[in-house]
Motif scaffolding. Structure first.
Motif, mmCIF file in Angstrom:
data_model
loop_
_atom_site.group_PDB
_atom_site.id
_atom_site.type_symbol
_atom_site.label_atom_id
_atom_site.label_comp_id
_atom_site.label_asym_id
_atom_site.label_seq_id
_atom_site.Cartn_x
_atom_site.Cartn_y
_atom_site.Cartn_z
ATOM 1 N N ALA A 51 0.816 -1.207 0.000
ATOM 2 C CA ALA A 51 0.000 0.000 0.000
ATOM 3 C C ALA A 51 0.851 1.259 0.000
ATOM 4 O O ALA A 51 1.860 1.344 0.695
ATOM 5 C CB ALA A 51 -0.938 0.007 1.198
ATOM 6 N N ASP A 52 0.430 2.240 -0.779
ATOM 7 C CA ASP A 52 1.076 3.555 -0.746
ATOM 8 C C ASP A 52 0.770 4.271 0.566
ATOM 9 O O ASP A 52 1.570 5.051 1.066
ATOM 10 C CB ASP A 52 0.595 4.412 -1.920
ATOM 11 N N ASP A 53 -0.389 4.004 1.116
ATOM 12 C CA ASP A 53 -0.817 4.623 2.364
ATOM 13 C C ASP A 53 -0.953 3.517 3.418
ATOM 14 O O ASP A 53 -1.827 2.659 3.309
ATOM 15 C CB ASP A 53 -2.158 5.337 2.158
ATOM 16 N N ASP A 56 -4.337 2.005 5.654
ATOM 17 C CA ASP A 56 -5.189 0.848 5.394
ATOM 18 C C ASP A 56 -4.636 -0.400 6.072
ATOM 19 O O ASP A 56 -5.396 -1.187 6.658
ATOM 20 C CB ASP A 56 -5.315 0.608 3.889
ATOM 21 N N ALA A 57 -3.329 -0.594 5.991
ATOM 22 C CA ALA A 57 -2.712 -1.743 6.652
ATOM 23 C C ALA A 57 -2.909 -1.663 8.161
ATOM 24 O O ALA A 57 -3.207 -2.669 8.822
ATOM 25 C CB ALA A 57 -1.226 -1.812 6.313
ATOM 26 N N ASP A 58 -2.755 -0.470 8.707
ATOM 27 C CA ASP A 58 -2.920 -0.282 10.149
ATOM 28 C C ASP A 58 -4.361 -0.567 10.566
ATOM 29 O O ASP A 58 -4.615 -1.203 11.604
ATOM 30 C CB ASP A 58 -2.526 1.147 10.512
ATOM 31 N N ARG A 59 -5.301 -0.111 9.750
ATOM 32 C CA ARG A 59 -6.718 -0.316 10.066
ATOM 33 C C ARG A 59 -7.072 -1.801 10.073
ATOM 34 O O ARG A 59 -7.737 -2.291 10.998
ATOM 35 C CB ARG A 59 -7.587 0.433 9.058
ATOM 36 N N VAL A 85 3.209 -2.013 15.074
ATOM 37 C CA VAL A 85 4.458 -1.445 15.614
ATOM 38 C C VAL A 85 5.340 -0.955 14.475
ATOM 39 O O VAL A 85 5.880 0.164 14.516
ATOM 40 C CB VAL A 85 5.209 -2.489 16.466
ATOM 41 N N PHE A 86 5.504 -1.777 13.431
ATOM 42 C CA PHE A 86 6.324 -1.381 12.275
ATOM 43 C C PHE A 86 5.822 -0.053 11.710
ATOM 44 O O PHE A 86 6.601 0.855 11.411
ATOM 45 C CB PHE A 86 6.242 -2.430 11.156
ATOM 46 N N ILE A 87 4.502 0.041 11.541
ATOM 47 C CA ILE A 87 3.918 1.230 10.931
ATOM 48 C C ILE A 87 4.167 2.460 11.800
ATOM 49 O O ILE A 87 4.522 3.535 11.297
ATOM 50 C CB ILE A 87 2.415 1.018 10.683
ATOM 51 N N ALA A 88 4.030 2.309 13.104
ATOM 52 C CA ALA A 88 4.264 3.449 14.006
ATOM 53 C C ALA A 88 5.711 3.912 13.944
ATOM 54 O O ALA A 88 5.993 5.116 13.928
ATOM 55 C CB ALA A 88 3.882 3.074 15.434
ATOM 56 N N VAL A 89 6.657 2.963 13.878
ATOM 57 C CA VAL A 89 8.069 3.347 13.780
ATOM 58 C C VAL A 89 8.340 4.050 12.458
ATOM 59 O O VAL A 89 9.014 5.084 12.404
ATOM 60 C CB VAL A 89 8.985 2.115 13.942
ATOM 61 N N LEU A 90 7.801 3.511 11.375
ATOM 62 C CA LEU A 90 8.001 4.115 10.060
ATOM 63 C C LEU A 90 7.411 5.519 9.985
ATOM 64 O O LEU A 90 7.918 6.377 9.260
ATOM 65 C CB LEU A 90 7.383 3.233 8.973
ATOM 66 N N ARG A 91 6.365 5.769 10.732
ATOM 67 C CA ARG A 91 5.748 7.098 10.759
ATOM 68 C C ARG A 91 6.468 8.058 11.700
ATOM 69 O O ARG A 91 6.084 9.219 11.818
ATOM 70 C CB ARG A 91 4.286 6.975 11.211
#
Length: 217
Positions: A51-53, A56-59, A85-91
């Motif tokens: 996903a570019d965003d 959606d993966a987080d949701r 967790v991965f998504i939060a670190v990447l953000r």
């Protein structure tokens, strides 16, 4: 079905994986709640990879965690939380990542948490993201010291090898860099048709030897 989808993802066959996911959604009448938790987790992984965003993966990963806690699917709760967790670190949200990671520790319990490879990876990544590279590398060294048989668990993380390698580069930890590179090359050699594994291995070799031509390849 979920296992087949995730195997396709590991082989870079994302189009085929998406075909199966679309069929599963059609069978569930497009209702996320009607998907089995393991299929929903496979969908979260697909979104995380492509996903570019990442919202959606987080949701979807959050839905996996919610359903898993309701019906007691412990493994999906843990693995979907890792995605979050991965998504939060990447953000760039380490505090949020830490809160999410604490859920995994609570689910696993103290003994299992001390040796779980996913938790060790996340702890190392989170520590380096917060500037504590010394502790992060210590945790990753423990992670890398695990028996080779456990490495099959790591395969679905497209990010873990470059992240640990870059952490080693920042601290000039050549032993750690060489270990990570060796594992990457072993994975590529065992799966010659998987472009992602080959690309990572070649890239890390080029960085390790300071060979820009290899990195370009």
């Amino acid at each position: 079905l979920a296992e087949e989808i995730m195997q396709l993802q590991l082989l870079d066959r994302y189009h085929d994986a998406q075909t199966l996911l679309d069929a599963a959604r059609k069978d569930s009448h497009a209702s996320v709640q009607a998907l089995a938790p393991d299929v929903l987790f496979a969908q979260a992984r697909q979104l995380y990879y492509l996903a570019d965003d990442l919202r959606d993966a987080d949701r979807v990963a959050a839905s996996v965690v919610e359903f898993g806690r309701l019906i007691g699917t412990r493994e999906q709760v843990i693995e979907a939380t890792f995605i979050r967790v991965f998504i939060a670190v990447l953000r760039g949200e380490p505090a949020l990542a830490a809160r999410r990671l604490s859920l995994v520790s609570n689910v696993l319990g103290e003994a299992d948490a001390a040796v779980h490879p996913g938790l060790l990876f996340c702890q190392g990544w989170l520590s380096t993201a917060q500037g504590d590279t010394k502790y992060g590398l210590t945790v990753w060294s423990q992670f890398l010291a695990e028996p080779a048989e456990s490495r099959s668990y790591w395969a679905w993380w497209p990010c873990w090898m470059p992240i640990m390698f870059e952490g080693g580069m920042a601290c000039r930890a050549r032993d750690l860099m060489e270990t990570v590179m060796g594992i990457a090359e072993e994975g590529a050699a065992c799966n010659p048709e998987v472009a992602t594994l080959k690309g990572v291995a070649v890239s890390l070799r080029g960085l390790f030897t300071n060979d820009l031509a290899v990195v370009a390849e």
